[in-house]
Write a protein that holds these residues in place. Structure first.
Motif, PDB file in Angstrom:
ATOM      1  N   UNK B 185      -5.432   3.431   5.948  1.00 18.17           N
ATOM      2  CA  UNK B 185      -4.559   4.042   4.930  1.00 18.17           C
ATOM      3  C   UNK B 185      -4.991   3.609   3.530  1.00 18.17           C
ATOM      4  N   UNK B 186      -5.546   2.397   3.410  1.00 20.29           N
ATOM      5  CA  UNK B 186      -6.009   1.954   2.094  1.00 20.29           C
ATOM      6  C   UNK B 186      -7.139   2.850   1.605  1.00 20.29           C
ATOM      7  N   UNK B 188      -7.674   5.918   2.635  1.00 19.99           N
ATOM      8  CA  UNK B 188      -7.106   7.251   2.377  1.00 19.99           C
ATOM      9  C   UNK B 188      -6.396   7.276   1.029  1.00 19.99           C
ATOM     10  N   UNK B 189      -5.677   6.184   0.736  1.00 22.68           N
ATOM     11  CA  UNK B 189      -4.970   6.121  -0.547  1.00 22.68           C
ATOM     12  C   UNK B 189      -5.965   6.190  -1.702  1.00 22.68           C
ATOM     13  N   UNK B 190      -7.072   5.465  -1.562  1.00 20.87           N
ATOM     14  CA  UNK B 190      -8.085   5.488  -2.622  1.00 20.87           C
ATOM     15  C   UNK B 190      -8.660   6.892  -2.777  1.00 20.87           C
ATOM     16  N   UNK B 191      -8.940   7.534  -1.626  1.00 22.13           N
ATOM     17  CA  UNK B 191      -9.497   8.886  -1.667  1.00 22.13           C
ATOM     18  C   UNK B 191      -8.489   9.847  -2.307  1.00 22.13           C
ATOM     19  N   UNK B 192      -7.225   9.651  -1.961  1.00 22.01           N
ATOM     20  CA  UNK B 192      -6.149  10.488  -2.495  1.00 22.01           C
ATOM     21  C   UNK B 192      -6.067  10.361  -4.012  1.00 22.01           C
ATOM     22  N   UNK B 204     -12.564  -0.841  -2.850  1.00 23.42           N
ATOM     23  CA  UNK B 204     -11.475  -1.179  -1.928  1.00 23.42           C
ATOM     24  C   UNK B 204     -11.986  -1.986  -0.742  1.00 23.42           C
ATOM     25  N   UNK B 207     -14.305  -5.457  -1.629  1.00 24.43           N
ATOM     26  CA  UNK B 207     -13.547  -6.586  -2.195  1.00 24.43           C
ATOM     27  C   UNK B 207     -12.583  -7.221  -1.191  1.00 24.43           C
ATOM     28  N   UNK B 208     -12.016  -6.406  -0.297  1.00 26.43           N
ATOM     29  CA  UNK B 208     -11.040  -6.959   0.642  1.00 26.43           C
ATOM     30  C   UNK B 208     -11.730  -7.740   1.757  1.00 26.43           C
ATOM     31  N   UNK B 288      -1.445 -11.752   5.280  1.00 23.48           N
ATOM     32  CA  UNK B 288      -0.587 -11.359   4.167  1.00 23.48           C
ATOM     33  C   UNK B 288      -0.388  -9.863   4.184  1.00 23.48           C
ATOM     34  N   UNK B 289      -1.478  -9.157   4.430  1.00 21.73           N
ATOM     35  CA  UNK B 289      -1.390  -7.709   4.424  1.00 21.73           C
ATOM     36  C   UNK B 289      -0.496  -7.204   5.550  1.00 21.73           C
ATOM     37  N   UNK B 292       3.077  -7.574   4.736  1.00 21.65           N
ATOM     38  CA  UNK B 292       3.474  -6.576   3.754  1.00 21.65           C
ATOM     39  C   UNK B 292       3.720  -5.220   4.434  1.00 21.65           C
ATOM     40  N   UNK B 293       2.842  -4.933   5.393  1.00 19.59           N
ATOM     41  CA  UNK B 293       2.905  -3.604   6.011  1.00 19.59           C
ATOM     42  C   UNK B 293       4.143  -3.464   6.888  1.00 19.59           C
ATOM     43  N   UNK B 294       4.555  -4.569   7.494  1.00 20.85           N
ATOM     44  CA  UNK B 294       5.649  -4.445   8.467  1.00 20.85           C
ATOM     45  C   UNK B 294       7.004  -4.399   7.778  1.00 20.85           C
TER      46      UNK B 294
END
Lengths: 381, 294
Positions: B185-186, B188-192, B204, B207-208, B288-289, B292-294
């Motif tokens: 999704x990260x 996809x979000x960048x592509x979006x 994206x 760096x991660x 951490x991620x 955040x997601x849950x």
């Protein structure tokens, strides 16, 4: 379209085509189907979403609502059919070439970037000048009430603040259509209601088209101008929240939208005055006959909980009421919910406004249930 | 403290009821045995290492005990020996380059393995084969291959290829989970938001996963730095540190050997430790991620 995020006017990404067929549709879905291998996710769906509408796709998981949203956003390709955004066929256009932006289910905020950089990302990718980026990011953070949070890291934010960052990030490019993929799903009730308000406020002040995917009928009701109820790749009904709630067209819609007594039955009699009688397992309902109804036709009928009253003045013989025993009484604050069972064993639920009369009714009591023919829906599917 | 849960056990076994209150943890009775086992484990693991360190400071011409006084002269001998320094330089250089090449290859492979394609599992096994081929066989195979190809053995030809070949599967295994678990999704979000494929990767994805990439490079370096069996077959006249070391052992039991061993160990442990640090950072970032997601 208004552009409150910026006072620097930017031309729309997708220019309206001169041969645009319909004037006011932001999104047109034309005969769209989608297959994943053998599985049909979407089966020949067609409808339009008006410019500036808050449109919800409502249905249980696996009904195809997310697939449809992802196709509008460009993340999936229709197996068949066309999707037009602002009158232009989007076939083959990747997400970055569409005037749509998405708020993802788990938000998909970039964990390695600050709030500011998350929000600025869309502008940076468009190679917008730095001073304009700063200005727009500032305005966007203001818009979602996160002034001064630009330097925060994503994992330093609360759930609600993350929602706001996701909103600002998706809105910064002023998309023609904002796609929302159940973004409020993970929130607790209190925060969820707050965010619903926030989204409605944004929608009102911005005027962009919002397409909202949810499986929560309450959420869809509260926010939408129109709702499309979906099941198994089909759209069962499109209408305003009132339409869907008051006049569900199919048994599934009535069931899914909830708080409804639904029964399968048969038409036993059609009167000249436009009313009919439907017999459902020992219970008879007097209803307004839809056109084309025939005697002996199998139908379902639906009566909302709050349309079944404990008022005993109406007789039961004419199909506008019955007597039943209260099996369960629930206190819901502003009202009581009575679950009852008739002598024939049919279960009926009634929501009654909190009143002295309602308070006196106890479990085990026999009560007279009544309803109006105009409140009974006849469902042909 | 007697827990509530322990009470039924006491009723069932009246004998233990007479004893003073005690926790009934699973395997609790084996605690002493576990301590002895752990002690033995660490003694056998680190005893020899400790001994080598002591020997490296032993003021004696013969490698061995008794300890005849503290000296750092064997380290001076090591650092004054051109052959040893040359080998050290060779090892460091090959290690860096092999790590860089293997990590890059592993990264591109891991990117590819996120997609479905025909023969995916076979390709995966083929990548991992160098791990299960015995080192001596791997060395001979490489020697024969280079011989037939007419490639002269040297540091930058045969040794580098042998090291990349050896290190790549481990690099892939370290890196793949980082990319496999990466939230699509990260991207996809960048592509979006307008990012082109290359921008998605550089802004994206990379760096991660960067901590994971650095960790992979450091582990790769360690593996290359320590590689001996394959290297000795194909090293020709260019010697790496382990090969040089082997030469010293075979030719003469030189008194500076322990000092050299300690240096090799220090370099290996150092690069691995930094690798583990980045690994820890990578998994912490992932955790951490997830929260955040849950």
């Amino acid at each position: 379209m208004t552009d409150p995020v910026s006072d620097v006017s930017t031309p729309p990404t997708v220019a309206p085509a001169p041969e645009m067929a319909t004037g006011n549709a932001a999104v047109e879905i034309r005969d769209v189907s989608k297959w994943f291998g053998e599985v049909t996710a979407l089966d020949n769906v067609s409808f339009e979403i008006g410019r500036g509408e808050f449109f919800s796709l409502l249905g249980p998981s696996g009904c195809g609502k997310t697939t449809l949203l992802r196709m509008i956003g460009g993340f999936e390709t229709p197996s068949e059919g066309q999707i037009l955004i602002d009158g232009v066929d989007t076939a083959g256009a990747p997400p970055y070439a569409r005037s749509t932006n998405m708020i993802f289910q788990h938000l998909a905020l970039f964990p390695h970037m600050s709030v500011h950089d998350n929000v600025a990302f869309g502008l940076k990718m468009k190679r917008i000048e730095d001073n304009i980026v700063e200005q727009k990011v500032h305005q966007a953070l203001e818009l979602v009430r996160l002034e001064g949070y630009g330097g925060r890291k994503i994992d330093q934010l609360s759930g609600g603040q993350k929602q706001r960052v996701a909103m600002a990030r998706a809105l910064i490019n002023d998309p023609s259509v904002l796609l929302l993929d159940e973004p409020l799903g993970a929130l607790d009730l209190q925060l969820r209601l707050q965010m619903q308000d926030e989204l409605r406020r944004l929608h009102k002040s911005l005027g962009n088209t919002f397409i909202f995917v949810t499986h929560d009928q309450g959420e869809a009701m509260a926010m939408s101008d129109r709702i499309a109820v979906m099941d198994q790749g089909h759209i069962l009904q499109i209408g305003t929240p009132e339409d869907i709630y008051e006049a569900p067209r199919t048994r599934f819609v009535a069931d899914f939208v909830g708080h409804t007594n639904v029964f399968d039955g048969r038409v036993s009699q059609i009167d000249d005055n436009g009313e009919c009688l439907v017999v459902c397992g020992g219970l008879t309902f007097r209803c307004i006959a839809p056109t084309g109804l025939a005697v002996e036709q199998p139908v379902s009928i639906a009566v909302r909980f709050e349309d079944v009253t404990l008022d005993g003045t109406l007789g039961s013989a004419d199909g506008t009421g019955c007597s039943a025993t209260v099996t369960e009484k629930m206190y819901l604050g502003g009202m009581f919910r009575f679950e009852t069972r008739t002598a024939e064993g049919v279960a009926l639920t009634s929501d009654v406004t909190n009143s002295d009369a309602a308070r006196l009714v106890a479990e085990g009591d026999t009560v007279n249930l009544a309803w109006r023919p105009t409140n009974v829906s006849v469902l042909l599917e | 403290m007697t827990s509530i849960a322990a009470r039924p056990a006491n009723i069932a076994k009246p004998r233990s009821a007479r004893k003073p209150a005690r926790d009934h943890r699973p395997y609790g009775g084996y605690r002493t045995a576990l301590w002895i086992y752990a002690g033995a484990f660490y003694a056998f693991l680190y005893g020899p290492l400790l001994m080598i360190v002591l020997l490296s400071f032993n003021n004696s011409e013969i490698v061995g005990f008794p300890f005849q006084g503290f000296t750092v002269r064997w380290y001076e001998v090591v650092f004054a020996s051109p052959a040893l320094l040359k080998a050290l330089g060779n090892s460091l250089a090959v290690g860096f380059l092999a790590a860089a090449i293997a990590t890059t290859l592993a990264l591109t492979l891991a990117m590819a393995f996120r997609h479905q394609f025909r023969g995916k599992s076979i390709v995966l096994y083929l990548i991992l084969v160098p791990i299960i081929i015995p080192g001596i066989i791997g060395g001979i195979v490489l020697l024969i291959f280079f011989g037939f190809s007419g490639i002269r053995s040297s540091l930058w030809t045969t040794v580098l290829v042998a090291h990349v070949n050896w290190v790549l599967p481990f690099a892939f295994l370290t890196l793949f989970p980082r990319l496999h678990g990466f939230d699509r999704a990260l991207e996809e979000a960048a592509m979006d938001l307008g990012a082109k494929p290359w921008e998605i990767f550089t802004r994206i994805v990379f760096p991660i996963i960067r901590p994971g990439v650095i960790a992979t490079a450091l582990f790769s370096f360690s593996l290359s730095f320590d590689e001996f069996i394959r290297t000795i077959f194909v090293s020709g006249f260019d010697r790496t540190i382990p090969v040089q070391f082997w030469g010293l052992i075979v030719d003469e039991l030189a008194p500076e050997l322990p000092a050299m061993a300690v240096l090799i160990i220090v370099i290996s442990i150092f690069s691995s430790l930094i690798g583990f640090y980045f690994m820890w950072r990578a998994s912490r970032a992932a955790a951490t991620y997830d929260r955040k997601a849950s």
